[in-house]
Enzyme design. Sequence first.
Site, mmCIF file in Angstrom:
data_model
loop_
_atom_site.group_PDB
_atom_site.id
_atom_site.type_symbol
_atom_site.label_atom_id
_atom_site.label_comp_id
_atom_site.label_asym_id
_atom_site.label_seq_id
_atom_site.Cartn_x
_atom_site.Cartn_y
_atom_site.Cartn_z
ATOM 1 N N GLY A 12 -24.684 -61.955 -24.912
ATOM 2 C CA GLY A 12 -26.119 -62.233 -25.013
ATOM 3 C C GLY A 12 -26.455 -63.627 -24.505
ATOM 4 C CG PHE A 13 -30.371 -66.649 -24.568
ATOM 5 C CD1 PHE A 13 -30.125 -67.581 -23.557
ATOM 6 C CD2 PHE A 13 -31.271 -66.985 -25.589
ATOM 7 C CE1 PHE A 13 -30.756 -68.828 -23.573
ATOM 8 C CE2 PHE A 13 -31.904 -68.219 -25.598
ATOM 9 C CZ PHE A 13 -31.638 -69.137 -24.605
ATOM 10 C CB ILE A 14 -27.423 -67.937 -28.201
ATOM 11 C CG1 ILE A 14 -28.949 -68.155 -28.142
ATOM 12 C CG2 ILE A 14 -26.756 -69.115 -28.886
ATOM 13 C CD1 ILE A 14 -29.639 -68.143 -29.496
ATOM 14 C CE1 TYR A 154 -33.881 -61.315 -35.794
ATOM 15 C CE2 TYR A 154 -35.708 -62.831 -36.127
ATOM 16 C CZ TYR A 154 -34.419 -62.595 -35.689
ATOM 17 O OH TYR A 154 -33.659 -63.611 -35.165
ATOM 18 C CE LYS A 158 -30.689 -62.731 -37.235
ATOM 19 N NZ LYS A 158 -29.294 -62.883 -36.785
HETATM 20 P P1 NAD Z 1 -29.309 -61.484 -27.423
HETATM 21 O O1 NAD Z 1 -29.947 -60.163 -27.672
HETATM 22 O O2 NAD Z 1 -29.321 -62.019 -26.034
HETATM 23 O O3 NAD Z 1 -27.818 -61.476 -27.961
HETATM 24 C C1 NAD Z 1 -27.387 -60.656 -29.017
HETATM 25 C C2 NAD Z 1 -26.219 -59.834 -28.528
HETATM 26 O O4 NAD Z 1 -25.737 -59.055 -29.617
HETATM 27 C C3 NAD Z 1 -26.572 -58.883 -27.404
HETATM 28 O O5 NAD Z 1 -25.764 -59.116 -26.266
HETATM 29 C C4 NAD Z 1 -26.320 -57.500 -27.993
HETATM 30 O O6 NAD Z 1 -25.803 -56.563 -27.041
HETATM 31 C C5 NAD Z 1 -25.327 -57.807 -29.106
HETATM 32 N N1 NAD Z 1 -25.364 -56.814 -30.173
HETATM 33 C C6 NAD Z 1 -26.461 -56.269 -30.773
HETATM 34 N N2 NAD Z 1 -26.085 -55.373 -31.680
HETATM 35 C C7 NAD Z 1 -24.725 -55.346 -31.692
HETATM 36 C C8 NAD Z 1 -23.768 -54.608 -32.420
HETATM 37 N N3 NAD Z 1 -24.139 -53.698 -33.332
HETATM 38 N N4 NAD Z 1 -22.457 -54.820 -32.158
HETATM 39 C C9 NAD Z 1 -22.077 -55.720 -31.211
HETATM 40 N N5 NAD Z 1 -22.954 -56.445 -30.488
HETATM 41 C C10 NAD Z 1 -24.270 -56.260 -30.720
HETATM 42 O O7 NAD Z 1 -30.039 -62.515 -28.429
HETATM 43 P P2 NAD Z 1 -29.961 -64.099 -28.540
HETATM 44 O O8 NAD Z 1 -31.318 -64.607 -28.259
HETATM 45 O O9 NAD Z 1 -28.795 -64.631 -27.800
HETATM 46 O O10 NAD Z 1 -29.733 -64.259 -30.110
HETATM 47 C C11 NAD Z 1 -28.453 -64.450 -30.671
HETATM 48 C C12 NAD Z 1 -28.582 -64.601 -32.176
HETATM 49 O O11 NAD Z 1 -29.396 -65.721 -32.505
HETATM 50 C C13 NAD Z 1 -29.202 -63.397 -32.883
HETATM 51 O O12 NAD Z 1 -28.559 -63.217 -34.129
HETATM 52 C C14 NAD Z 1 -30.633 -63.824 -33.107
HETATM 53 O O13 NAD Z 1 -31.224 -63.136 -34.181
HETATM 54 C C15 NAD Z 1 -30.442 -65.302 -33.379
HETATM 55 N N6 NAD Z 1 -31.648 -66.066 -33.099
HETATM 56 C C16 NAD Z 1 -32.074 -66.205 -31.801
HETATM 57 C C17 NAD Z 1 -33.219 -66.941 -31.553
HETATM 58 C C18 NAD Z 1 -33.731 -67.150 -30.152
HETATM 59 O O14 NAD Z 1 -34.760 -67.799 -30.006
HETATM 60 N N7 NAD Z 1 -33.069 -66.642 -29.111
HETATM 61 C C19 NAD Z 1 -33.946 -67.513 -32.611
HETATM 62 C C20 NAD Z 1 -33.492 -67.321 -33.918
HETATM 63 C C21 NAD Z 1 -32.326 -66.610 -34.140
#
Ligand code: NAD
Length: 320
Positions: A12-14, A154, A158
């Site tokens: 994913g992104f982060i 959501y 969390k």
């Molecule tokens: P993202 O969707 O790009 O990354 C999440 C990854 O998790 C994806 O690649 C997805 O394929 C994988 N995933 C989802 N369900 C899964 C499962 N059941 N088994 C295995 N992999 C699975 O999102 P992101 O923006 O990189 O966010 C990463 C984390 O940070 C998340 O937990 C999100 O809730 C949290 N978060 C993000 C933000 C933000 O602004 N991006 C803000 C607050 C919290």
Amino acid sequence: MTEVVLVTGAAGFIGSHLSERLVRLGYRVVGLDNFDDCYPATIKWANIRALQGEDGFRMEQGDIRDRTLVSRIFAENGVSLVVHLAARAGVRPSLEQPLLYQDVNIGGTVNLLEVSRQFGARKFVFASSSSVYGLNGKAPFTEESAVNYPISPYAASKAAGELFCRSYSHLYNLPIVVLRLFTVYGPRQRPEMAIHRFVRMIDRGEEITLFGDGTTSRDYTYVDDVIDGFQAALGYRGEAFAIFNLGSGRSVGLNHLVALIEQALNKKARIRYQEAAPGDVSLTLADISKAKAALGYQPKVAIEEGVPLFVEWYLGNKGG
Ligand code: NAD
């Protein structure tokens, strides 16, 4: 001995940024991701393209809810640290699919906690969200605020994940750091998130919809700053259970954000205003003094610098 980190959501992104950082620091990283349908899997494979050639990185395609798989990953790789990022992310889709959010974000987290304690993990870092502050938060949000008023499935998922983390830390002496992230942006940001979506639509001359009157504001955090926070959390030696905000410490109004995007793209936005969306909070702002003091966290990229950096990445990667 080289430490082995399991990074869930690594494609994913982060997760992809974090995996790159950890490999560069000399950790061995095992990424676990099921390439869910939140946005196209091709984008996620592109996120980890550079990592695929690294000796210190290996990717497992699978689900965090699969106990057998997660146990095998721990046993085969000698995982000692876990950074848990995999989730169904995003507030609005959670109103359509609450059961899925519950299953992945709560069930998946408990599954990982369970395997982590069975294998005696040394540290578990959980990616939570500013959305847990819901209607409790009096800005700036401090970690001590109550988080019992989430306003979306959501946010509730969390908050529940955090509670399971606390109970596992208490019961099994598993050191856990919860990081509450505030709207993260930067290269590879999820395509449906506000900055990415606005940049794409303004670039294409499409009309953008702003919810509310444009005065809502968010604490936006540049991804490199967030990754600094995760790195520090892995090395944290304080209490067995700790929660930190990772934000920029500044709230940026939606109208100002759009103006910065227009400037970076050198294009004018066509804007339609619509009533605020249910589940959205009108203001987020992190108090980051705790993370500064305990983690040495110091965000470096202001929004005026970060938006042009994102736009530069976007223009170089939009294809076509
Ligand atoms: P993202 O969707 O790009 O990354 C999440 C990854 O998790 C994806 O690649 C997805 O394929 C994988 N995933 C989802 N369900 C899964 C499962 N059941 N088994 C295995 N992999 C699975 O999102 P992101 O923006 O990189 O966010 C990463 C984390 O940070 C998340 O937990 C999100 O809730 C949290 N978060 C993000 C933000 C933000 O602004 N991006 C803000 C607050 C919290």
